[in-house]
Design an enzyme around this catalytic site. Structure first.
Site, short mmCIF file in Angstrom:
data_model
loop_
_atom_site.label_atom_id
_atom_site.label_comp_id
_atom_site.label_asym_id
_atom_site.label_seq_id
_atom_site.Cartn_x
_atom_site.Cartn_y
_atom_site.Cartn_z
N HIS A 82 -1.02 -3.29 -12.11
CA HIS A 82 -0.78 -3.53 -10.68
C HIS A 82 -1.74 -4.59 -10.20
CE1 HIS A 82 0.25 -2.68 -6.53
NE2 HIS A 82 -1.02 -2.93 -6.28
N ASP A 161 4.92 7.83 1.06
CA ASP A 161 4.10 6.61 1.09
C ASP A 161 4.87 5.49 1.79
OD1 ASP A 161 2.11 4.52 0.24
OD2 ASP A 161 3.87 3.84 -0.86
N ARG A 168 1.64 2.12 8.95
CA ARG A 168 0.35 1.40 8.88
C ARG A 168 0.54 -0.07 9.19
NH1 ARG A 168 -1.20 2.23 3.08
NH2 ARG A 168 -2.90 0.82 3.56
N SER A 183 -2.16 4.84 -1.68
CA SER A 183 -0.80 4.30 -1.60
C SER A 183 -0.38 3.66 -2.93
CB SER A 183 -0.74 3.29 -0.45
OG SER A 183 0.42 2.51 -0.50
N LYS A 187 2.36 5.43 -6.37
CA LYS A 187 3.54 4.86 -7.04
C LYS A 187 3.29 4.68 -8.53
CE LYS A 187 3.12 2.23 -3.54
NZ LYS A 187 3.06 1.42 -2.34
N1 URA Z 1 0.15 -2.15 -1.54
C1 URA Z 1 0.52 -0.86 -1.45
O1 URA Z 1 1.39 -0.40 -2.17
N2 URA Z 1 -0.08 -0.09 -0.54
C2 URA Z 1 -1.05 -0.55 0.29
O2 URA Z 1 -1.55 0.21 1.08
C3 URA Z 1 -1.43 -1.91 0.18
C4 URA Z 1 -0.81 -2.69 -0.75
#
Ligand code: URA
Length: 446
Positions: A82, A161, A168, A183, A187
């Site tokens: 990621h 999320d 947010r 967050s 995933k």
């Molecule tokens: N990417 C995400 O998946 N979540 C966040 O809070 C910020 C970037």
């Protein structure tokens, strides 16, 4: 559950227990708690921070809201990476098929462009026909069959999320380390991974520009991964200038294809290989030099490019783009940008470049915006380079003359030319450090 009491406790610096997070998120997911209460709580979290236990409670509550990929009996390790996001960061497009070509299963789940940063899904979708909206079942079947899938967050993965993130985004509570960490990891951990590599960007083009806070983000995500049985490693990489030369969706897809053929810019190759080595090591390779040799071989032999063709074909795209990138959508208007003075390139500011791509139509200002895959820049100028007035530094790709004008103005601001020794601050090392559960290993001396 009395939600105002939870908000009040958080507002006054207290903590919510793991069970309270889970109960609250379950109720929110079910529509039993209104957005305004969650907004107030998110702002309290933003201002007060979260303890380690709370961050874990939040993450577990998010994961419990959805399903997980299960890869039992696959016979191969499952690893992903990621990136915290940047400008010109097309590493994922090379990395996933490259690592899959070395025998590792890669169920890569990525995002769309966010703010000034580009998104892997938008880059992939610039390939004619490419679909990223696979279900979890389709993803699992594709990874079993060809070793790799490149998808977006499915409705089954951490759905709460998605709701929280949308809230947010409109309540100025995105840039909060524990909220970001939970967050992202909600995933990634739902992918059923045996290992995860994080690329945490540093510098003015990163989401979090403060070096100390981005290190905290890396450490928080590592801890969350390790505690849930997923070995997690982070590389801190430079985002004080764009990565590679291309910025813009189809242009980046083309540069990624060049990278898969073993061509393309050196910085892109170096970051990709550094992350790929970490992925192979997490997949069980004991010898880092051997990992590097396997990766070089996958690039040189064409196996990595073939793996990408298989992914494109499986996901409805035209695999011929790998042999002929001219099949990617092309911009209507192209103009070369020339140096405005003689001197040394002091900086190429990624944030301004990323914002310009969005303004030219290559990103979204609202969620509904359609993305123009053709627009962007190819910037050959690098910080520290000596240039002469009227020397070509970049090309601008736009849909019309207005877009070219926007691009030219952005480059006037983003590319700063100083006098002979006009470099203000030295560029950040490309791969600065490796962070693991054991600590931080500086790589700059290597
Ligand atoms: N990417 C995400 O998946 N979540 C966040 O809070 C910020 C970037």
């Amino acid at each position: 559950m009395f939600v105002p009491g939870l908000i009040e406790r958080k507002r006054d610096g207290g903590a919510l227990a793991a069970g309270e997070w889970r109960e609250l998120l379950t109720a929110y997911q079910a529509g039993a708690v209104p957005d305004y209460q969650i907004s107030a709580l998110l702002m309290a979290c933003f201002l007060r921070g979260l303890t380690r236990e709370e961050t874990a409670g939040l993450l577990d509550g998010m994961m419990a809201s959805g399903s997980r990929l299960e890869f039992g009996g696959l016979g191969r390790p499952v690893v992903d990476k990621h990136s915290t996001g940047g400008v010109g960061d097309k590493v994922s497009l090379i990395l996933a098929p490259l690592v899959a070509a070395c025998g590792v299963a890669v169920p890569m789940m990525s995002g769309r462009g966010l703010g000034h940063t580009g998104g892997t899904l938008d880059k992939l979708e610039s390939i004619p026909g490419f679909r990223t909206d696979l279900s979890l079942e389709q993803t699992r079947a594709q990874v079993e069959r060809i070793g790799c899938a490149m998808i977006g967050q499915t409705p089954e993965i951490a759905p709460v999320d998605k709701k929280l993130y949308a809230l947010r985004d409109v309540t100025a509570t995105v840039e909060c380390v524990p909220l970001i960490a939970a967050s992202i990891m909600s995933k990634k951990l739902a992918e059923g991974l045996n290992g995860l590599v994080l690329d945490v960007k540093q510098g003015s083009g990163a989401f979090i520009t403060d070096a100390e806070r981005s290190l905290t983000l890396a450490k928080t995500m590592i801890e969350l991964g390790q505690d849930r049985g997923c070995p997690t490693v982070a590389l801190l990489t430079a985002m004080d200038r764009p990565l590679g030369r291309a910025c813009g969706n189809a242009l980046e897809a083309e540069e990624a294809i060049m990278g898969l053929r073993g061509e393309g810019p050196e910085d892109l190759r170096e970051v990709t290989l550094a992350e790929a080595v970490e992925m192979l090591v997490l997949a069980g390779e004991k010898d880092r030099a051997e990992a590097r040799r396997r990766l070089d071989d996958a690039l040189a032999s064409g196996k990595a490019a073939e793996a990408f063709q298989r992914v494109i074909e499986a996901q409805g795209g035209n695999p011929a783009v790998v042999d002929d990138p001219a099949l990617l959508p092309q911009a209507e208007a192209v103009e070369v940008y020339y140096a405005t003075a003689t001197g040394t390139i002091a900086r190429v500011e990624p944030r301004l470049i990323g914002r310009a791509v969005v303004e030219m139509g290559g990103g979204r200002r609202t969620v509904e915006d359609a993305v123009d895959p053709t627009v962007g820049f190819v910037i050959t100028a690098r910080p520290g380079q000596q240039v002469h007035q009227s020397e070509p530094l970049a090309s601008i790709f736009a849909k019309d003359a207005e877009g070219i004008e926007l691009g030219r103005k952005a480059l006037d601001q983003a590319i700063e030319i100083g006098d002979a020794d006009g470099r203000r601050t030295p560029p950040l090392p490309l791969v600065q450090a490796r962070v693991t559960a054991r600590g931080v290993e500086e790589l700059t001396g290597r």
